[in-house]
Enzyme design. Structure first.
Site, mmCIF file in Angstrom:
data_model
loop_
_atom_site.group_PDB
_atom_site.id
_atom_site.type_symbol
_atom_site.label_atom_id
_atom_site.label_comp_id
_atom_site.label_asym_id
_atom_site.label_seq_id
_atom_site.Cartn_x
_atom_site.Cartn_y
_atom_site.Cartn_z
ATOM 1 N N GLU A 159 44.766 19.216 -35.673
ATOM 2 C CA GLU A 159 45.305 18.363 -34.602
ATOM 3 C C GLU A 159 44.767 16.936 -34.719
ATOM 4 O O GLU A 159 45.257 16.031 -34.053
ATOM 5 C CB GLU A 159 44.895 18.912 -33.228
ATOM 6 C CG GLU A 159 45.607 20.186 -32.818
ATOM 7 C CD GLU A 159 45.139 20.611 -31.422
ATOM 8 O OE1 GLU A 159 45.043 19.731 -30.536
ATOM 9 O OE2 GLU A 159 44.862 21.806 -31.247
ATOM 10 N N ASP B 57 26.916 24.625 -39.189
ATOM 11 C CA ASP B 57 25.684 25.353 -39.441
ATOM 12 C C ASP B 57 25.991 26.847 -39.578
ATOM 13 O O ASP B 57 26.771 27.400 -38.804
ATOM 14 C CB ASP B 57 24.758 25.115 -38.231
ATOM 15 C CG ASP B 57 23.349 25.605 -38.453
ATOM 16 O OD1 ASP B 57 22.651 25.000 -39.268
ATOM 17 O OD2 ASP B 57 22.957 26.591 -37.808
HETATM 18 C C1 GLC Z 1 20.655 26.157 -40.803
HETATM 19 C C2 GLC Z 1 19.977 24.815 -40.685
HETATM 20 C C3 GLC Z 1 18.517 25.027 -40.465
HETATM 21 C C4 GLC Z 1 18.334 25.782 -39.179
HETATM 22 C C5 GLC Z 1 19.131 27.085 -39.193
HETATM 23 C C6 GLC Z 1 19.237 27.687 -37.831
HETATM 24 O O1 GLC Z 1 20.247 26.856 -41.912
HETATM 25 O O2 GLC Z 1 20.259 24.044 -41.812
HETATM 26 O O3 GLC Z 1 17.806 23.836 -40.444
HETATM 27 O O4 GLC Z 1 16.990 26.075 -38.956
HETATM 28 O O5 GLC Z 1 20.451 26.883 -39.630
HETATM 29 O O6 GLC Z 1 20.107 26.927 -37.039
#
Ligand code: GLC
Length: 538
Positions: free
Chosen positions: A262, A202
């Site tokens: 790893e 993310d």
């Molecule tokens: C990313 C995710 C989204 C989330 C954001 C904060 O963009 O895809 O759904 O709200 O990160 O974590």
């Protein structure tokens, strides 16, 4: 078939949003056992693996993208044992399992933040980004939260502001702190030891911030905004020079890659929202020592003509070197492509040709649940809106609930998703596109996807071959894919009119793919509206 260790390179990854896949417990929310139940269906699509959006312990203010325990399953979704069973079933079906890692920020309920906010001297005091107010009490700089307002929230106990790029309840981890960085890598190791095959990372370019906290400059008038946020959002009015994509991140990504290495055969796909997304993707995935793959919002936004796609491909090819993209046209953050692009086209025919393009590009693919059914964006009434982002910018931007509604498995009650009213409403228009309705219709989007992915599997050139754009006129998109002795010519008509073109290369044979029709007379190719043609080059 691919060398198993390199399954991800050209692999197709099916994204599952656990809350909305299948509710096995009857509480209106999807869960891990529900996913396990439907893995045979997922495997039948001919995809290579799955990416599960977060199922970790969370107060769910951002629906799991706010993690309060990185090493456990939220009771709403089941238990760690349920996850192990899911993993085992997936592997027995030959499906790889990637999970979401949201390490840039935690939930404010995470014990690290709870400790950090106590005072300025505790062991975790600097694990988050704290800064003094300006003398007039206002936030340290002009950085904004994507979800609205300043990126800084004042904490009265510490008499300081803390940074959050998203909700106030998603404090930003201080990646300049070596122990905090290491702790996140250790959390990832936990899942690698359990046997997962990779991570979707993310906001992978948000990990570091400018340690000097310099102000972002404004976006000059008329300059393109490519972050993936809607224009109504003032976040897009700044150039994000100092709050993301900082140079220090490259070294951290190398440490992360060393961890992945790893565990042979594992992989990463990073989410990139940036002012220069393709440049960043090239930088992050080149060299074999950082990310394996990354996706940007270039195909998750509005433009969708042949000329736009040519421009994206060209731009990426210019930058790419050995970089490796993962293309996505839909996910849990954006309006479903069948509506975003299909609404001003034919909403039934358009998704098929777009999927044909997606599965033919050079790179890996993320396919979002329901995209294989050609689902349009759901209409979620204001009273049912759950997404905090949607509440802030309503009605200009209605948030992300419309792409997160439950999967329609049948055309019966609640689409077979749940015996009770689901957390987001079942969209009535989705019932006629339910899996049970499409399953036996050879012309349905679902079976077109199966056919296209079977075709992709049987042609190594489509997996990881080179791509060269060819000139088939302005209205069509055409390119060759080449690997070893095999060169394929792929031509797509994204318009609602029949198109004719003279092929610039000599064709040896036509390669039929179910659903798609085209006629070729020597070097003259005629493509009806929204059709694609695949040919073997002489
Ligand atoms: C990313 C995710 C989204 C989330 C954001 C904060 O963009 O895809 O759904 O709200 O990160 O974590």
């Amino acid at each position: 078939m691919q060398d198993n260790m390199m399954w991800w390179r050209g692999g197709v990854i099916y994204q599952i949003y656990p809350r909305s896949f299948l509710d096995s417990r009857g509480d209106g929310v999807g869960d891990l056992n529900g996913i396990t139940e439907k893995l045979d269906y997922v495997a039948s699509l001919n995809v290579d693996g799955i990416w599960l959006s977060p199922f970790f312990t969370s107060p769910m203010l951002d629906f799991g993208y706010d993690v309060s325990d990185y090493r456990d399953v939220d009771p709403m979704f089941g238990t760690l044992e349920d996850f192990k069973a899911l993993l085992e079933k997936a592997h027995s079906l030959g499906l790889k399992v990637m999970i979401d890692q949201v390490i840039s920020h935690t939930s404010d309920q995470h014990p690290w933040f709870q400790e950090s906010r106590q005072n300025r001297t505790n062991p975790k005091a600097d694990w988050f980004v704290w800064a003094d107010p300006k003398p007039d009490g206002t936030p340290p700089n002009n950085w904004l939260s994507i979800f609205g307002g300043s990126a800084w929230t004042f904490d009265s106990r510490r008499q300081q502001y803390y940074l959050h790029n998203f909700l106030t309840s998603q404090p930003d981890v201080n990646f300049h702190h070596p122990e905090a960085r290491q702790a996140q890598l250790d959390n990832m190791r936990f899942w690698l030891d359990l046997g997962v095959d990779g991570f979707r990372l993310d906001t992978v370019n948000f990990y570091f911030h400018d340690a000097e906290l310099r102000d972002n400059p404004p976006v000059p008038k008329g300059e393109a905004k490519t972050l993936g946020a809607p224009e109504a959002n003032p976040y897009t009015w700044q150039r994000h020079v100092y709050d993301l994509s900082r140079p220090e991140n490259l070294d951290f990504l190398k440490d992360l890659r060393a961890l992945m290495d790893e565990y042979p055969g594992t992989t990463t796909v990073g989410e990139i929202g940036d002012d220069n997304p393709l440049e960043r993707m090239a930088e992050y995935t080149a060299g074999g020592d950082k990310l394996h793959m990354a996706y940007t919002f270039d195909l998750l936004n509005m433009p969708h003509s042949a000329s736009y796609l040519r421009e994206v491909i060209e731009r990426f090819q210019r930058l790419a070197g050995d970089a490796w993209p993962c293309w996505a046209t839909s996910n849990h953050d954006v309006v479903r492509s069948a509506t975003r692009w299909g609404a001003d086209e034919d909403p039934h025919a358009y998704p098929k040709v777009m999927l044909a393009v997606l599965f033919s590009l050079r790179g890996s693919v993320c396919l979002y649940q329901g995209e294989e059914l050609g689902l349009p964006e759901a209409d979620v009434p204001f009273e049912r809106i759950q997404d905090p982002y949607g509440k802030v910018l309503w009605p200009e931007f209605k948030g992300r609930d419309g792409c997160r509604t439950p999967m329609p498995w049948t055309d019966g009650e609640q689409g077979g998703f749940s015996p009770v009213e689901p957390w987001l409403p079942m969209e009535a228009r989705h019932l006629e596109l339910a899996v049970s309705r499409q399953q036996d219709d050879p012309n349905a989007t679902l079976n077109t996807v199966r056919a296209l992915l079977a075709f992709r599997r049987s042609h190594p050139a489509l997996f990881d071959g080179d791509l060269s754009l060819v000139d088939v006129g302005d209205d069509l998109l055409g390119f060759t894919r080449q690997k070893g002795d095999e060169t394929l010519l792929c031509v797509f008509n994204l318009t609602g009119q029949e198109q004719q073109t003279t092929l610039p290369v000599e064709v040896a044979s036509d390669l039929p793919v179910a659903h798609f029709t085209a006629t070729r007379d020597g070097s003259t190719l005629t493509l009806p509206a929204y059709q694609a043609a695949f040919m073997q080059v002489a």
